[in-house]
Design a protein around this motif. Structure first.
Motif, PDB file in Angstrom:
ATOM      1  N   LYS A   1      61.824  23.359 148.152  1.00 29.02           N
ATOM      2  CA  LYS A   1      60.630  23.482 149.005  1.00 29.02           C
ATOM      3  C   LYS A   1      60.684  22.577 150.239  1.00 29.02           C
ATOM      4  N   GLU A   2      61.555  21.552 150.239  1.00 28.88           N
ATOM      5  CA  GLU A   2      61.687  20.659 151.385  1.00 28.88           C
ATOM      6  C   GLU A   2      62.860  21.049 152.288  1.00 28.88           C
ATOM      7  N   PHE A   3      63.455  22.195 152.021  1.00 26.27           N
ATOM      8  CA  PHE A   3      64.617  22.626 152.813  1.00 26.27           C
ATOM      9  C   PHE A   3      64.206  22.850 154.264  1.00 26.27           C
ATOM     10  N   ASN A   4      64.958  22.222 155.172  1.00 20.88           N
ATOM     11  CA  ASN A   4      64.609  22.301 156.587  1.00 20.88           C
ATOM     12  C   ASN A   4      65.855  22.040 157.428  1.00 20.88           C
ATOM     13  N   ILE A   5      65.897  22.614 158.640  1.00 22.43           N
ATOM     14  CA  ILE A   5      67.041  22.462 159.533  1.00 22.43           C
ATOM     15  C   ILE A   5      66.552  22.005 160.900  1.00 22.43           C
ATOM     16  N   LYS A   6      67.208  20.980 161.448  1.00 19.69           N
ATOM     17  CA  LYS A   6      66.892  20.473 162.777  1.00 19.69           C
ATOM     18  C   LYS A   6      68.185  20.383 163.585  1.00 19.69           C
ATOM     19  N   ILE A   7      68.054  20.523 164.900  1.00 26.29           N
ATOM     20  CA  ILE A   7      69.208  20.350 165.779  1.00 26.29           C
ATOM     21  C   ILE A   7      68.807  19.460 166.942  1.00 26.29           C
ATOM     22  N   GLY A   8      69.795  18.892 167.591  1.00 25.16           N
ATOM     23  CA  GLY A   8      69.540  18.060 168.752  1.00 25.16           C
ATOM     24  C   GLY A   8      69.847  16.593 168.498  1.00 25.16           C
ATOM     25  N   GLN A   9      70.179  15.883 169.561  1.00 22.51           N
ATOM     26  CA  GLN A   9      70.552  14.480 169.452  1.00 22.51           C
ATOM     27  C   GLN A   9      69.353  13.611 169.075  1.00 22.51           C
ATOM     28  N   ARG A  10      68.171  13.985 169.506  1.00 24.07           N
ATOM     29  CA  ARG A  10      66.986  13.184 169.208  1.00 24.07           C
ATOM     30  C   ARG A  10      66.695  13.150 167.720  1.00 24.07           C
ATOM     31  N   GLU A  11      66.836  14.282 167.039  1.00 22.49           N
ATOM     32  CA  GLU A  11      66.545  14.363 165.616  1.00 22.49           C
ATOM     33  C   GLU A  11      67.693  13.856 164.747  1.00 22.49           C
ATOM     34  N   THR A  12      68.937  14.032 165.210  1.00 19.97           N
ATOM     35  CA  THR A  12      70.094  13.748 164.354  1.00 19.97           C
ATOM     36  C   THR A  12      70.865  12.493 164.764  1.00 19.97           C
ATOM     37  N   GLU A  13      70.514  11.895 165.930  1.00 17.49           N
ATOM     38  CA  GLU A  13      71.244  10.742 166.468  1.00 17.49           C
ATOM     39  C   GLU A  13      72.709  11.080 166.717  1.00 17.49           C
ATOM     40  N   THR A  14      73.002  12.356 166.898  1.00 18.69           N
ATOM     41  CA  THR A  14      74.366  12.822 167.114  1.00 18.69           C
ATOM     42  C   THR A  14      74.356  13.900 168.183  1.00 18.69           C
ATOM     43  N   LYS A  15      75.263  13.795 169.156  1.00 18.89           N
ATOM     44  CA  LYS A  15      75.352  14.836 170.176  1.00 18.89           C
ATOM     45  C   LYS A  15      75.775  16.145 169.533  1.00 18.89           C
ATOM     46  N   TYR A  16      75.041  17.198 169.810  1.00 21.21           N
ATOM     47  CA  TYR A  16      75.252  18.518 169.220  1.00 21.21           C
ATOM     48  C   TYR A  16      75.148  18.433 167.693  1.00 21.21           C
ATOM     49  N   GLY A  17      74.218  17.629 167.209  1.00 16.50           N
ATOM     50  CA  GLY A  17      74.061  17.434 165.773  1.00 16.50           C
ATOM     51  C   GLY A  17      73.208  18.502 165.115  1.00 16.50           C
ATOM     52  N   LEU A  18      73.424  18.676 163.832  1.00 24.76           N
ATOM     53  CA  LEU A  18      72.659  19.612 163.001  1.00 24.76           C
ATOM     54  C   LEU A  18      72.293  18.880 161.719  1.00 24.76           C
ATOM     55  N   GLN A  19      71.009  18.840 161.390  1.00 17.68           N
ATOM     56  CA  GLN A  19      70.548  18.131 160.199  1.00 17.68           C
ATOM     57  C   GLN A  19      69.934  19.123 159.218  1.00 17.68           C
ATOM     58  N   ILE A  20      70.412  19.093 157.964  1.00 18.45           N
ATOM     59  CA  ILE A  20      69.903  19.959 156.908  1.00 18.45           C
ATOM     60  C   ILE A  20      69.299  19.066 155.823  1.00 18.45           C
ATOM     61  N   ASP A  21      68.012  19.235 155.562  1.00 18.39           N
ATOM     62  CA  ASP A  21      67.292  18.394 154.611  1.00 18.39           C
ATOM     63  C   ASP A  21      66.904  19.179 153.363  1.00 18.39           C
ATOM     64  N   ASN A  22      66.890  18.473 152.227  1.00 14.51           N
ATOM     65  CA  ASN A  22      66.210  18.956 151.030  1.00 14.51           C
ATOM     66  C   ASN A  22      65.638  17.745 150.317  1.00 14.51           C
ATOM     67  N   LEU A  23      65.196  17.893 149.082  1.00 16.23           N
ATOM     68  CA  LEU A  23      64.541  16.797 148.377  1.00 16.23           C
ATOM     69  C   LEU A  23      65.475  15.625 148.096  1.00 16.23           C
ATOM     70  N   SER A  24      66.773  15.858 148.054  1.00 15.44           N
ATOM     71  CA  SER A  24      67.696  14.809 147.632  1.00 15.44           C
ATOM     72  C   SER A  24      68.613  14.290 148.732  1.00 15.44           C
TER      73      SER A  24
END
Length: 257
Positions: free
Chosen positions: A136-159
């Motif tokens: 239920k916490e699965f989520n995807i973000k992109i961008g340097q602001r959210e990931t602290e990485t240029k051209y970054g992609l962040q995938i979240d879940n509960l763990s």
């Protein structure tokens, strides 16, 4: 390659197929369909040759792996090579301190998207390194602001928060859109909370049974198969982790036994 070519069995195609040398810019629109067919025939002939079909470069180009066509793992999503940042596990006391980038290291991994989980493998050995479940916490973000990485992609879940690095913003957007659309279509039941706070929807008329593990003459432990529950034996049944491994699933079963 010379030795491998000489070892090909008789009867198998030996000659490399060829593509037409005419530039795409000079082909008229009415001939596009025939050009498509030529490309399809070219790839088909390539894949009939074991030496080229099993070559890692061919598999990477087509976007497949040894897990792509295993029916029991669910429908196939997108796959490909990514750069993965270390860390991101949501376990108190074990996270990297602060935002210091010296704590991080990058590793090349093969990312596989399925309907209820994502996993990444080591490209050289094919060993599965980590499985990220859809919840239920699965989520995807992109961008340097959210990931602290240029051209970054962040995938979240509960763990975990899994940080990936792409070649460009367009590449990151391609991964985000491909994962999100596939999960929303095939794994939407895992994105909401169900009866008794469970992550899994109720399944009627299934073939799975609840076996009984007889441990002593007066005790029995009832539990479903771990593969059915999508559980790892090392999962913690009580969180946060404050008592070592006491509430880890394999330790609980061992203690009960």
């Amino acid at each position: 390659h010379t030795v491998r070519r000489q070892s090909i069995k008789r009867g198998e195609p030996r000659q490399m197929p060829s593509l037409p040398h005419t530039a795409e810019s000079t082909v008229r629109e009415e001939h596009f369909s025939s050009r498509r067919k030529q490309l399809e025939d070219y790839l088909t002939k390539i894949l009939k040759m074991p030496m080229y079909r099993n070559y890692h470069g061919t598999m990477e180009f087509i976007g497949v792996s040894q897990l792509s066509f295993i029916h029991d793992l669910g429908p196939k999503g997108i796959e490909g090579l990514i750069m993965k940042r270390s860390g991101g596990h949501r376990i108190p006391g074990l996270n990297c301190c602060g935002q210091g980038r010296m704590c991080y290291r990058w590793s090349k991994r093969w990312l596989v998207v399925k309907d209820s989980f994502l996993l990444y493998m080591k490209p050289d050995s094919g060993a599965i390194a980590f499985v990220l479940l859809v919840d239920k916490e699965f989520n995807i973000k992109i961008g340097q602001r959210e990931t602290e990485t240029k051209y970054g992609l962040q995938i979240d879940n509960l763990s975990r928060s899994l940080i990936l690095k792409c070649n460009s913003y367009r590449h990151a957007q391609w991964w985000r859109q491909g994962i999100d659309e596939f999960i929303r279509k095939h794994g939407k039941d895992f994105l909401v909370q169900h009866r008794f706070g469970s992550y899994a929807a109720v399944q009627e008329n299934t073939l799975a049974k609840w076996p009984v593990l007889c441990l002593q003459t007066t005790y029995a432990v009832f539990f479903p198969p771990l593969y059915f529950l999508r559980l790892s034996p090392e999962i913690f049944m009580k969180r946060p982790v404050v008592e070592g491994n006491r509430w880890r699933l394999d330790c609980i079963l061992k203690r009960k036994a």
